[in-house]
Scaffold this motif. Structure first.
Motif, PDB file in Angstrom:
ATOM      1  N   UNK A  79       0.839  -1.210   0.000  1.00 42.86           N
ATOM      2  CA  UNK A  79       0.000   0.000   0.000  1.00 42.86           C
ATOM      3  C   UNK A  79       0.868   1.252   0.000  1.00 42.86           C
ATOM      4  N   UNK A  80       1.909   1.263   0.809  1.00 37.89           N
ATOM      5  CA  UNK A  80       2.800   2.422   0.854  1.00 37.89           C
ATOM      6  C   UNK A  80       3.571   2.575  -0.452  1.00 37.89           C
ATOM      7  N   UNK A  81       4.015   1.456  -1.016  1.00 37.31           N
ATOM      8  CA  UNK A  81       4.788   1.514  -2.255  1.00 37.31           C
ATOM      9  C   UNK A  81       3.921   1.849  -3.462  1.00 37.31           C
ATOM     10  N   UNK A  87       6.802   6.339   2.633  1.00 36.36           N
ATOM     11  CA  UNK A  87       7.941   5.548   3.088  1.00 36.36           C
ATOM     12  C   UNK A  87       7.447   4.229   3.669  1.00 36.36           C
ATOM     13  N   UNK A  88       8.239   3.214   3.456  1.00 38.38           N
ATOM     14  CA  UNK A  88       7.879   1.895   3.979  1.00 38.38           C
ATOM     15  C   UNK A  88       8.242   1.808   5.454  1.00 38.38           C
ATOM     16  N   UNK A  89       9.326   2.430   5.848  1.00 32.01           N
ATOM     17  CA  UNK A  89       9.707   2.534   7.253  1.00 32.01           C
ATOM     18  C   UNK A  89       9.915   1.196   7.939  1.00 32.01           C
ATOM     19  N   UNK A  90       9.284   1.026   9.090  1.00 33.87           N
ATOM     20  CA  UNK A  90       9.470  -0.153   9.929  1.00 33.87           C
ATOM     21  C   UNK A  90       8.809  -1.416   9.415  1.00 33.87           C
ATOM     22  N   UNK A  91       8.191  -1.349   8.258  1.00 36.40           N
ATOM     23  CA  UNK A  91       7.539  -2.536   7.715  1.00 36.40           C
ATOM     24  C   UNK A  91       8.569  -3.623   7.421  1.00 36.40           C
ATOM     25  N   UNK A  92       9.800  -3.229   7.086  1.00 39.06           N
ATOM     26  CA  UNK A  92      10.842  -4.227   6.815  1.00 39.06           C
ATOM     27  C   UNK A  92      11.075  -5.096   8.049  1.00 39.06           C
ATOM     28  N   UNK A 147      -4.823  -5.210  -9.754  1.00 45.88           N
ATOM     29  CA  UNK A 147      -5.939  -4.347 -10.108  1.00 45.88           C
ATOM     30  C   UNK A 147      -5.963  -3.130  -9.171  1.00 45.88           C
ATOM     31  N   UNK A 148      -5.788  -3.383  -7.874  1.00 43.37           N
ATOM     32  CA  UNK A 148      -5.803  -2.284  -6.899  1.00 43.37           C
ATOM     33  C   UNK A 148      -4.662  -1.319  -7.162  1.00 43.37           C
ATOM     34  N   UNK A 149      -3.496  -1.844  -7.499  1.00 39.98           N
ATOM     35  CA  UNK A 149      -2.333  -0.988  -7.737  1.00 39.98           C
ATOM     36  C   UNK A 149      -2.438  -0.220  -9.046  1.00 39.98           C
ATOM     37  N   UNK A 158       8.856  -1.885  -9.228  1.00 37.30           N
ATOM     38  CA  UNK A 158       9.414  -3.212  -8.959  1.00 37.30           C
ATOM     39  C   UNK A 158       9.181  -3.601  -7.501  1.00 37.30           C
ATOM     40  N   UNK A 159       9.471  -2.679  -6.591  1.00 44.75           N
ATOM     41  CA  UNK A 159       9.229  -2.966  -5.168  1.00 44.75           C
ATOM     42  C   UNK A 159       7.737  -3.103  -4.874  1.00 44.75           C
ATOM     43  N   UNK A 160       6.913  -2.269  -5.511  1.00 42.72           N
ATOM     44  CA  UNK A 160       5.469  -2.366  -5.298  1.00 42.72           C
ATOM     45  C   UNK A 160       4.952  -3.714  -5.784  1.00 42.72           C
ATOM     46  N   UNK A 161       5.426  -4.155  -6.937  1.00 45.81           N
ATOM     47  CA  UNK A 161       5.032  -5.466  -7.453  1.00 45.81           C
ATOM     48  C   UNK A 161       5.523  -6.596  -6.563  1.00 45.81           C
ATOM     49  N   UNK A 162       6.735  -6.449  -6.023  1.00 45.34           N
ATOM     50  CA  UNK A 162       7.255  -7.459  -5.096  1.00 45.34           C
ATOM     51  C   UNK A 162       6.400  -7.513  -3.835  1.00 45.34           C
ATOM     52  N   UNK A 163       5.971  -6.351  -3.352  1.00 45.04           N
ATOM     53  CA  UNK A 163       5.088  -6.317  -2.185  1.00 45.04           C
ATOM     54  C   UNK A 163       3.768  -7.019  -2.462  1.00 45.04           C
ATOM     55  N   UNK A 164       3.203  -6.769  -3.647  1.00 44.29           N
ATOM     56  CA  UNK A 164       1.949  -7.436  -4.017  1.00 44.29           C
ATOM     57  C   UNK A 164       2.171  -8.942  -4.144  1.00 44.29           C
ATOM     58  N   UNK A 165       3.303  -9.339  -4.701  1.00 45.40           N
ATOM     59  CA  UNK A 165       3.617 -10.759  -4.818  1.00 45.40           C
ATOM     60  C   UNK A 165       3.777 -11.421  -3.463  1.00 45.40           C
ATOM     61  N   UNK A 166       4.403 -10.710  -2.529  1.00 39.34           N
ATOM     62  CA  UNK A 166       4.560 -11.235  -1.178  1.00 39.34           C
ATOM     63  C   UNK A 166       3.204 -11.441  -0.515  1.00 39.34           C
TER      64      UNK A 166
END
Length: 194
Positions: A79-81, A87-92, A147-149, A158-166
């Motif tokens: 969602x953040x990406x 910023x993604x921040x502490x999500x990592x 679809x949401x993205x 690339x990072x947003x897609x990786x987040x969706x894949x995760x």
């Protein structure tokens, strides 16, 4: 044309963004995709026959909690990406913590087992099918999240897609857990992550 003129031209017809639009899009995508994943698992693979007994075991709930926490943290990251300037921040840290915990549990379980039992803890009886099954079950979630993205403006696609894949993989693993009879922490730590 000067920069100020270009900005004025581009922003001239801008309308305010609807409040909570991002949250609603992601909630709808996760709800529909999750329902699709559960239905796909149930229809294609079936729910494990001993599900009522498995629900009584703490290790089964650990097996569900692991992908659920990854999905929640991954959803925040995705969602953040999906929006510029976020910023993604502490999500990592929230993504790494469940992985570290399940790997620690797997290591303890593997070390405590007799040498002859260790291979069975890691491979179980379904290691060949588990990652592929999770990937297949995650397809509805993956499609729904993309679809949401699509309606967002990710600046790091690339990072947003990786987040969706995760998130899709984690929700797929959650749904697949209702079919999978493997309960050993080393199995979950390796094959649910793969």
């Amino acid at each position: 044309m000067k920069t100020d003129e270009l900005v004025a031209l581009l922003s001239g017809g801008a309308l305010p963004v609807e409040p909570h639009l991002v949250a609603r899009r992601f909630t709808l995508a996760l709800g529909l995709g999750g329902l699709g994943a559960v239905l796909l698992m149930a229809l294609a693979m079936g729910v494990r026959p001993d599900i009522s007994g498995a629900l009584q075991l703490p290790v089964f709930w650990m097996k569900l909690a692991f992908p659920a926490t990854l999905a929640a943290a991954g959803l925040v990251a995705a969602e953040h990406l999906s929006r510029p300037g976020m910023r993604v921040g502490g999500v990592w840290f929230a993504l790494a913590l469940p992985l570290l915990l399940v790997w620690l549990m797997a290591m303890v379980s593997w070390v405590d087992a007799a040498p002859g039992e260790r291979q069975a803890l890691v491979l179980g009886t379904s290691w060949e099918l588990c990652p592929l099954s999770i990937a297949v079950v995650s397809i509805p979630v993956f499609i729904a999240l993309f679809w949401a993205m699509k309606g967002m403006a990710p600046t790091r696609p690339v990072l947003a897609g990786a987040g969706a894949g995760l998130v899709a993989g984690a929700v797929g693993a959650f749904a697949y857990a209702f079919h999978c009879t493997e309960m050993a922490a080393p199995f979950v730590a390796i094959w649910y992550v793969a």
